[in-house]
Design a protein around this motif. Structure first.
Motif, PDB file in Angstrom:
ATOM      1  N   ALA A  20     -69.906 -33.759   3.847  1.00 16.87           N
ATOM      2  CA  ALA A  20     -69.041 -34.531   4.360  1.00 16.87           C
ATOM      3  C   ALA A  20     -68.737 -35.743   3.712  1.00 16.87           C
ATOM      4  O   ALA A  20     -67.826 -36.512   3.903  1.00 16.87           O
ATOM      5  CB  ALA A  20     -69.429 -34.912   5.933  1.00 16.87           C
ATOM      6  N   GLU A  21     -69.592 -36.111   2.877  1.00 11.41           N
ATOM      7  CA  GLU A  21     -69.627 -37.457   2.093  1.00 11.41           C
ATOM      8  C   GLU A  21     -68.262 -37.360   1.229  1.00 11.41           C
ATOM      9  O   GLU A  21     -68.070 -38.326   0.602  1.00 11.41           O
ATOM     10  CB  GLU A  21     -70.843 -37.509   1.065  1.00 11.41           C
ATOM     11  CG  GLU A  21     -71.927 -38.002   1.831  1.00 11.41           C
ATOM     12  CD  GLU A  21     -73.218 -38.115   0.998  1.00 11.41           C
ATOM     13  OE1 GLU A  21     -73.268 -37.843  -0.355  1.00 11.41           O
ATOM     14  OE2 GLU A  21     -74.348 -38.167   1.668  1.00 11.41           O
ATOM     15  N   LEU A  22     -67.673 -35.892   0.916  1.00  9.58           N
ATOM     16  CA  LEU A  22     -66.412 -35.854  -0.081  1.00  9.58           C
ATOM     17  C   LEU A  22     -65.244 -36.420   0.698  1.00  9.58           C
ATOM     18  O   LEU A  22     -64.200 -36.389   0.029  1.00  9.58           O
ATOM     19  CB  LEU A  22     -66.404 -34.744  -0.610  1.00  9.58           C
ATOM     20  CG  LEU A  22     -67.519 -33.879  -1.577  1.00  9.58           C
ATOM     21  CD1 LEU A  22     -67.538 -32.762  -1.942  1.00  9.58           C
ATOM     22  CD2 LEU A  22     -67.712 -34.971  -2.898  1.00  9.58           C
ATOM     23  N   GLY A 193     -67.317 -34.014  -7.305  1.00  8.00           N
ATOM     24  CA  GLY A 193     -66.627 -34.916  -6.408  1.00  8.00           C
ATOM     25  C   GLY A 193     -67.040 -36.432  -6.248  1.00  8.00           C
ATOM     26  O   GLY A 193     -66.182 -37.226  -5.610  1.00  8.00           O
ATOM     27  N   VAL A 194     -67.917 -36.929  -7.008  1.00  9.17           N
ATOM     28  CA  VAL A 194     -68.219 -38.178  -7.025  1.00  9.17           C
ATOM     29  C   VAL A 194     -67.163 -39.256  -7.311  1.00  9.17           C
ATOM     30  O   VAL A 194     -67.104 -40.279  -6.554  1.00  9.17           O
ATOM     31  CB  VAL A 194     -69.568 -38.362  -8.122  1.00  9.17           C
ATOM     32  CG1 VAL A 194     -69.497 -39.857  -8.472  1.00  9.17           C
ATOM     33  CG2 VAL A 194     -70.803 -37.937  -7.829  1.00  9.17           C
ATOM     34  N   GLU A 195     -66.281 -38.802  -8.337  1.00  8.30           N
ATOM     35  CA  GLU A 195     -65.226 -39.977  -8.364  1.00  8.30           C
ATOM     36  C   GLU A 195     -64.243 -39.976  -7.351  1.00  8.30           C
ATOM     37  O   GLU A 195     -63.644 -40.979  -6.930  1.00  8.30           O
ATOM     38  CB  GLU A 195     -64.578 -39.485  -9.559  1.00  8.30           C
ATOM     39  CG  GLU A 195     -65.182 -39.621 -11.028  1.00  8.30           C
ATOM     40  CD  GLU A 195     -64.150 -39.363 -12.045  1.00  8.30           C
ATOM     41  OE1 GLU A 195     -62.901 -39.409 -11.903  1.00  8.30           O
ATOM     42  OE2 GLU A 195     -64.955 -39.287 -13.302  1.00  8.30           O
ATOM     43  N   TYR A 196     -64.177 -38.559  -6.260  1.00 10.87           N
ATOM     44  CA  TYR A 196     -63.207 -38.790  -5.374  1.00 10.87           C
ATOM     45  C   TYR A 196     -63.742 -39.413  -4.070  1.00 10.87           C
ATOM     46  O   TYR A 196     -63.067 -39.537  -3.197  1.00 10.87           O
ATOM     47  CB  TYR A 196     -62.829 -37.210  -4.995  1.00 10.87           C
ATOM     48  CG  TYR A 196     -62.170 -36.828  -6.141  1.00 10.87           C
ATOM     49  CD1 TYR A 196     -61.073 -37.213  -6.947  1.00 10.87           C
ATOM     50  CD2 TYR A 196     -62.913 -35.625  -6.938  1.00 10.87           C
ATOM     51  CE1 TYR A 196     -60.533 -36.882  -7.926  1.00 10.87           C
ATOM     52  CE2 TYR A 196     -62.388 -35.011  -8.060  1.00 10.87           C
ATOM     53  CZ  TYR A 196     -60.956 -35.623  -8.510  1.00 10.87           C
ATOM     54  OH  TYR A 196     -60.461 -35.122  -9.721  1.00 10.87           O
ATOM     55  N   ARG A 197     -65.155 -39.749  -3.980  1.00 12.67           N
ATOM     56  CA  ARG A 197     -65.677 -40.262  -2.958  1.00 12.67           C
ATOM     57  C   ARG A 197     -64.964 -41.813  -2.706  1.00 12.67           C
ATOM     58  O   ARG A 197     -64.955 -42.430  -1.779  1.00 12.67           O
ATOM     59  CB  ARG A 197     -67.184 -40.483  -3.066  1.00 12.67           C
ATOM     60  CG  ARG A 197     -67.779 -39.216  -2.836  1.00 12.67           C
ATOM     61  CD  ARG A 197     -69.374 -39.395  -3.072  1.00 12.67           C
ATOM     62  NE  ARG A 197     -70.033 -38.218  -3.319  1.00 12.67           N
ATOM     63  CZ  ARG A 197     -71.258 -37.789  -3.267  1.00 12.67           C
ATOM     64  NH1 ARG A 197     -71.906 -38.928  -2.776  1.00 12.67           N
ATOM     65  NH2 ARG A 197     -71.788 -36.711  -3.632  1.00 12.67           N
ATOM     66  N   GLU A 198     -64.545 -42.360  -3.795  1.00  9.92           N
ATOM     67  CA  GLU A 198     -63.838 -43.628  -3.780  1.00  9.92           C
ATOM     68  C   GLU A 198     -62.635 -43.611  -3.265  1.00  9.92           C
ATOM     69  O   GLU A 198     -61.811 -44.675  -2.848  1.00  9.92           O
ATOM     70  CB  GLU A 198     -63.799 -44.403  -5.181  1.00  9.92           C
ATOM     71  CG  GLU A 198     -65.183 -44.405  -5.943  1.00  9.92           C
ATOM     72  CD  GLU A 198     -66.013 -45.455  -5.115  1.00  9.92           C
ATOM     73  OE1 GLU A 198     -65.633 -46.629  -5.087  1.00  9.92           O
ATOM     74  OE2 GLU A 198     -67.180 -45.292  -4.641  1.00  9.92           O
TER      75      GLU A 198
END
Lengths: 204, 953
Positions: A20-22, A193-198
């Protein structure tokens, strides 16, 4: 007698929170315990009988899937090969579907196999879902190339997947992944997806 | 000493943002938008390093990827072992040092992120200079999907910072307008700082994007530093421009000697004067533009030396008005200076006039080499264009077009026109109808007037003791080195390249390759048109392994496959081993136990009480269809069609050469329905094997094979007490030996939770009474925990793969892949009983009658018992006949394939493949252990419970 759902454990049990963090860029969720039945059918003459059982036409075009509501509720039928289909339905229907399909193909050349626990189901949607997939999947998911109803077997990162395009314009996808690869794939999705968490929706 | 060579205005740098950096220990400042090279030049620094072989000072020669000299090692903000100063974007706090040839990879792990992304398009345009922009605009206006990649920090290419006009707009404004239109188009992807480094078949192009390097210490940690774009394009337009070619002359390597076009770039893009007093040496008109523009910017340009006798009249006149003396028919014969150029020697080609000019900078232009790298990588053939002195695309490819100076065009208008035409052709070939003509803007740039001449080198010091006419500056290779190669009889350019190392440095000969080809041709008296250039191979520029590795590192390096029970194993302290991509529990050490102690304990539990393991990784294939039994008879060496429903049979699979490829069990579920098991590592191979035979040889067979490996969790329940434990979890099942015999299966609903359906097989891989319980993988953990609970009174013990190996070895059961290696027949394993004599045919059958497979001295599987029961033979140890090492060659009789300490036997033992092994049973042989040869006795393979008394409990 059916197994108590509470004792079951899906391959991505306990991962919901991390996935869900994404959100909101990508909504990823496991839909566990769904019914997956492999249907092999070489005799086109039985397609009608099978369709009647499912309430859905068998896909005739390679790399597509069909969907509809039938006697067993919402059903999707994915084309996986010239005589191979994967029937996807709500949880708990494997026995019912297995015997209904077996009956439908009768003595024709074919096979029906319950493979429900072989793979687990992930749904991906959200404004960056297509981008996230593009980091690991070589398939062109542009709506003009992969419209709604597309179904392909491909690699996502280093894991084989079955990919269904549920809604090309909205960017909604279903990914079926082998149970043993599910944690690898979930780990990869979180990393990719790390970049998209922002990401935040920009109000228009 | 540093001085200010920055002009008060001009350039595309951000003059308000001052960036501090350190180079070779010196604190300096530059501006945002600088490269490290432009910042050094702005401080008056040309020398970057010394050369690798001769230690000669070397400076900045180019302004881009073709730079042969200015290698640097970057320490901060991000350690990079070897970059060119001309491609490093300056950031605040940058620390770098000049590099002599070799970089040093950091010993600290690289903690940055790297990733990859796939992109698809109708038209890929490589290069956002005038040609590329025109191509991309044409393709985008036709409504196609376009990807435009450019290796610079902003689009524009040669137009950047120039004060030319395109129609009524400055060239910068034209670039801005085109980019704005492309950016607004829905299906256009613009990638700056992105170098297309490899072009492959089917429109596949790899590109490296530097995403955060310019941000320095502010680079966000969560953003990948570099990204590999994996682009698949229907059509590709290559608009990669051209690299200026130097001219070889004596002492052509001093700092201060640079390419003329590079000086223009430093002026226009960075507002930097490359020197105070500048000489120009050229063979073509382009350096006139440089001379005039530099003079206009206030630099003193005393001389322009033109190798041509006929000079361009208007450009010469423009030079004259700016005080530039043009010397037609002259060449540079040598230079002076140590860390920096001080004097240039010139001479008339026809002899006579000679002079020395005081200069701190010499701009050189020997013409332009089209950047045909990607075209050549695609297999496009190259043609020598004598008027350019360079190779140009020599054919058209169906899916790739070359436009602009990459195709040999020289003038701006021609480049734009070619770009638009290539874009139009590409988008048409991709199935689109181009929009109306894209108006090609009119350029007011100074036109070229006189034809270029081709001059590779000015004769000079080739006969001197120390030749200083450098061809490849990075490799310190001179004209003499080339002539030495041709003098030694080498003719092929590929051979000369390897002999001299020309073109093998980081720059892959971007400035030296053409010169080397020409000098070799001259020496051989050959025409360049008849000679083959060296082959361009990816990558076009260096790409780090970290970037290529992307996310595939650490825990994502290779997929880790886990079973449904994995978390339980972890929670209970299991040690794991890798079996293919699977993590399998190897043993479960208790407090203070090592693996040896844990395995002995687990083995004892299996032989004396009850134990269980996770066997879920076992390959499982569902086989259905009326001809399934017929197929199985062909796949396995033994007869399967006679198997009765409800029963199980062990089987061996061979390749067509008769060698064992896999083994497992076959369960007959119905007349036309079977379940096969395979070894863990071969599950995918066996399914492919079946499909291959079905699809290619026996398409008439009505059989369907489906992998169900992961649908099931499989738990072997092993030991004399296993029946009691099974009875406890399956109260409705008659577990007696009569009702549930060996090698039969039963379906049952287990008394677990609300009832879990299970398929239970009486199979033993240990010789003990044992069951393999299969449940739907979701129910696996519930089953496992129920068995642990039910077995508690009997001390049920989880065991891992190591114990499994010991138990099976005690019974002489081979493991395919451990005790076999692809050269072992079933007969070699002592399994003639598993090879049918009745079947007319099966895969591998005909090979069993080959003489080689009948030799009595084949290696056969045997047991080995060391004389000392505590000695553990190393797996792989050779077996010899004598108790001392004879003179080599030593006759090897075979080798140890499996070796363990056995709790049941109270001693060590081994399995081995041994020449004439079965005839040697009882013999004493020797195996090396450390430095000793230890005696071993050859035995039967079955060492435990030879009578099979334990099977039924």
């Amino acid at each position: 007698m059916t197994a108590d759902i509470r004792t079951r454990r899906s391959p991505l049990d306990g991962w919901a929170e991390r996935l869900a963090e994404l959100a909101p860029a990508v909504e990823v969720a496991e839909r566990p315990f769904r019914t997956h039945v492999t249907l092999r059918l070489r005799d086109a003459g039985r397609a009608a009988a099978v369709s009647a059982v499912l309430g859905v036409e068998l896909p005739r075009t390679p790399c597509t899937f069909t969907r509809g509501d039938g006697p067993h509720g919402p059903v999707e039928v994915a084309w996986l090969g010239p005589d191979e289909y994967l029937v996807l339905a709500e949880p708990g229907l494997q026995r019912t579907l297995e015997s209904a399909l077996r009956q439908a193909i009768g003595d024709a050349s074919g096979a029906v196999i319950d493979v429900s626990a072989q793979r687990t189901t992930l749904t991906l949607s959200g404004p960056k879902a297509r981008d996230l997939l593009a980091h690991g999947c070589a398939i062109d998911l542009h709506p003009s190339v992969s419209p709604s109803g597309t179904c392909v077997q491909a690699l996502l990162a280093q894991s084989g997947i079955v990919l269904l395009v549920r809604d090309a314009d909205a960017g909604e996808f279903t990914v079926l992944v082998r149970a043993s690869f599910a944690i690898y794939l979930a780990t990869w999705l979180l990393d990719a997806g790390v970049e998209y968490r922002e990401y935040r929706e920009v109000p228009v | 000493m540093s001085a200010d060579f920055r002009l008060p205005s001009g350039g595309r740098i951000d003059r308000d943002t001052r960036l501090r950096f350190t180079f070779n220990g010196q604190s300096l400042a530059g501006r945002k938008g600088d490269t490290l090279a432009s910042a050094l030049l702005a401080n008056g620094l040309h020398q970057v390093t010394t050369s690798i072989k001769y230690g000669r000072p070397r400076g900045i020669m180019a302004a881009g990827v073709e730079e042969p000299n200015a290698l640097v090692q970057v320490a901060e903000p991000f350690s990079e072992p070897m970059l060119t100063a001309t491609t490093v974007e300056l950031c605040d706090g940058l620390v770098a040092d000049g590099l002599v040839g070799h970089g040093r990879l950091d010993t600290e792990p690289d903690t940055a992120r790297y990733d990859a992304k796939h992109a698809h398009c109708d038209v890929l345009v490589v290069g956002a200079g005038p040609a590329g922009l025109a191509a991309a605009l044409t393709a985008a206006r036709a409504g196609s999907r376009v990807v435009l990649v450019d290796d610079q920090n902003e689009a524009g290419g040669s137009l950047l910072g120039r004060d030319d006009y395109l129609d009524e707009r400055s060239s910068d404004a034209w670039v801005c307008d085109v980019i704005a239109e492309l950016a607004a188009a829905p299906d256009v992807l613009l990638l700056d700082r992105t170098t297309a480094f490899g072009a492959y078949q089917d429109g596949f192009v790899l590109a490296l994007q530097r995403r955060t390097d310019d941000l320095g210490f502010d680079a966000p940690r969560h953003v990948s530093r570099h990204r590999i774009w994996r682009i698949r394009a229907k059509q590709t337009v290559i608009a990669t421009g051209a690299h200026e070619r130097p001219i070889v002359f004596s002492d052509n390597d001093r700092p201060g000697i640079m390419l003329a076009g590079a000086a223009r770039t430093y002026l226009h893009r960075y507002g930097v004067q490359v020197g105070r007093r500048i000489g120009v040496f050229t063979t073509n008109d382009s350096a006139y533009h440089a001379a005039i523009e530099l003079a206009e910017a206030g630099m003193d340009v005393p001389v322009l030396i033109d190798a041509r006798h006929t000079v361009p009249p208007k450009l010469s006149a423009e030079c004259a008005t700016r005080g530039i003396d043009v010397y037609p028919g002259h060449v540079v014969t040598g230079t002076e200076g140590q860390e920096r150029l001080t004097d240039v020697h010139i001479r008339s080609i026809t002899g006579g006039h000679a002079d020395t000019v005081v200069c701190d900078t010499l701009l050189v232009s020997g013409g332009w080499n089209p950047a045909v790298h990607l075209f050549s990588q695609l297999g496009g053939s190259l043609r020598y264009a004598p008027e350019l002195g360079a190779y140009v695309p020599g054919e058209s490819l169906s899916s790739a077009r070359v436009a602009g100076s990459a195709a040999g065009a020289i003038e701006l208008m021609a480049c734009i026109e070619q770009g638009a035409e290539a874009g139009r052709a590409a988008v048409t070939a991709a199935g689109f109808r181009p929009a109306a003509e894209i108006p090609v803007p009119f350029a007011d740039a100074r036109a070229d007037e006189a034809a270029a001449t081709v001059l590779w080198r000015v004769p000079g010091s080739e006969n001197a003791e120390e030749d200083t006419q450098f061809v490849d500056l990075q490799r310190d290779v001179t004209v003499s080195d080339v002539t030495r190669a041709t003098g030694a009889g080498l003719e092929s350019l590929e051979h000369v390249k390897r002999y001299t190392t020309i073109g093998t440095a980081h720059d892959q000969g971007k400035t030296s390759g053409m010169l080397a080809a020409a000098i070799v041709a001259e020496e051989l008296g050959a025409d360049l048109a008849d000679r083959r250039p060296t082959t361009f191979r990816p990558p076009y520029t260096s790409v780090s392994f970290a970037a290529l590795g992307g996310r595939d590192r650490g825990e994502l390096y290779d997929p880790i496959r886990v079973t449904a029970l994995h978390d339980w194993h972890v929670a209970h302290g299991a040690e794991f081993e890798d079996v293919g991509q699977w993590k399998r529990a190897r043993h479960y050490p208790r407090q203070g136990e090592d693996m040896h102690a844990a395995v002995l304990r687990e083995c004892r539990a299996a032989r004396e009480g009850v134990a269980l393991m996770d066997g879920s990784t076992l390959g499982k294939i569902d086989l259905q269809g009326p001809d399934a039994a017929e197929l199985l008879d062909m796949l396995y060496t033994n007869m399967m069609s006679t198997l009765k429903v409800g029963r199980i049979r062990y089987g061996v699979m061979c390749g067509i050469d008769g060698m064992v490829i896999d083994d497992g069990t076959v369960i007959r579920l119905a007349d036309d329905h079977f379940l096969l098991t395979t070894t863990t590592g071969n599950a995918a191979m066996v399914l492919d094997w079946i499909e291959e035979w079905l699809q290619t040889e026996w398409p008439h067979l009505r059989v369907f094979a489906t992998s169900v490996t992961e649908h099931w969790v499989t738990v072997p329940l092993v030991g004399p007490k296993s029946r009691d434990v099974l009875a406890a979890v399956a109260p409705d099942l008659d577990v007696s030996n009569d009702a549930f015999g060996f090698m039969t299966w039963q379906d049952a609903v287990l008394d677990v939770a609300d009832g879990i359906p299970a398929r239970i097989c009486r199979i033993s891989f240990s010789g003990e009474l044992a069951y393999e319980i299969n449940v739907n993988a979701w129910d696996g953990l519930a089953l496992w925990e129920a068995l642990i609970n039910a077995g508690e009174p009997y001390g049920i013990t989880p065991y891992g793969t190591e114990t499994m190996h010991v138990l099976r070895a005690e019974k002489g059961y081979p493991i395919v892949g451990q005790d076999t290696d692809g050269t072992v027949t079933p007969q070699d394993l002592g399994m003639s009983w598993a090879v049918s004599k009745k079947k007319a045919d099966f895969i591998g059958k005909r090979s069993f009658s080959r003489a080689e497979n009948l030799r009595p001295d084949r290696k056969q599987l045997v047991g080995l018992v060391p004389a000392d029961p505590t000695v553990l033979l190393p797996e792989g140890a050779h077996i010899i006949e004598s108790d001392h090492l004879p003179e080599p060659p030593v006759r090897m009789l075979g080798h140890v394939t499996s070796s363990y300490d056995s709790a049941a036997l109270g001693r060590t033992f081994a399995l081995a493949l041994l020449r004439s092994g079965r005839d040697r049973i009882g013999e004493k042989l020797y195996a090396p252990v450390d430095d000793q040869l230890v005696p071993v006795t050859v035995t039967e393979t079955v060492l435990y419970d030879k009578e099979g008394a334990r099977r039924d409990g």
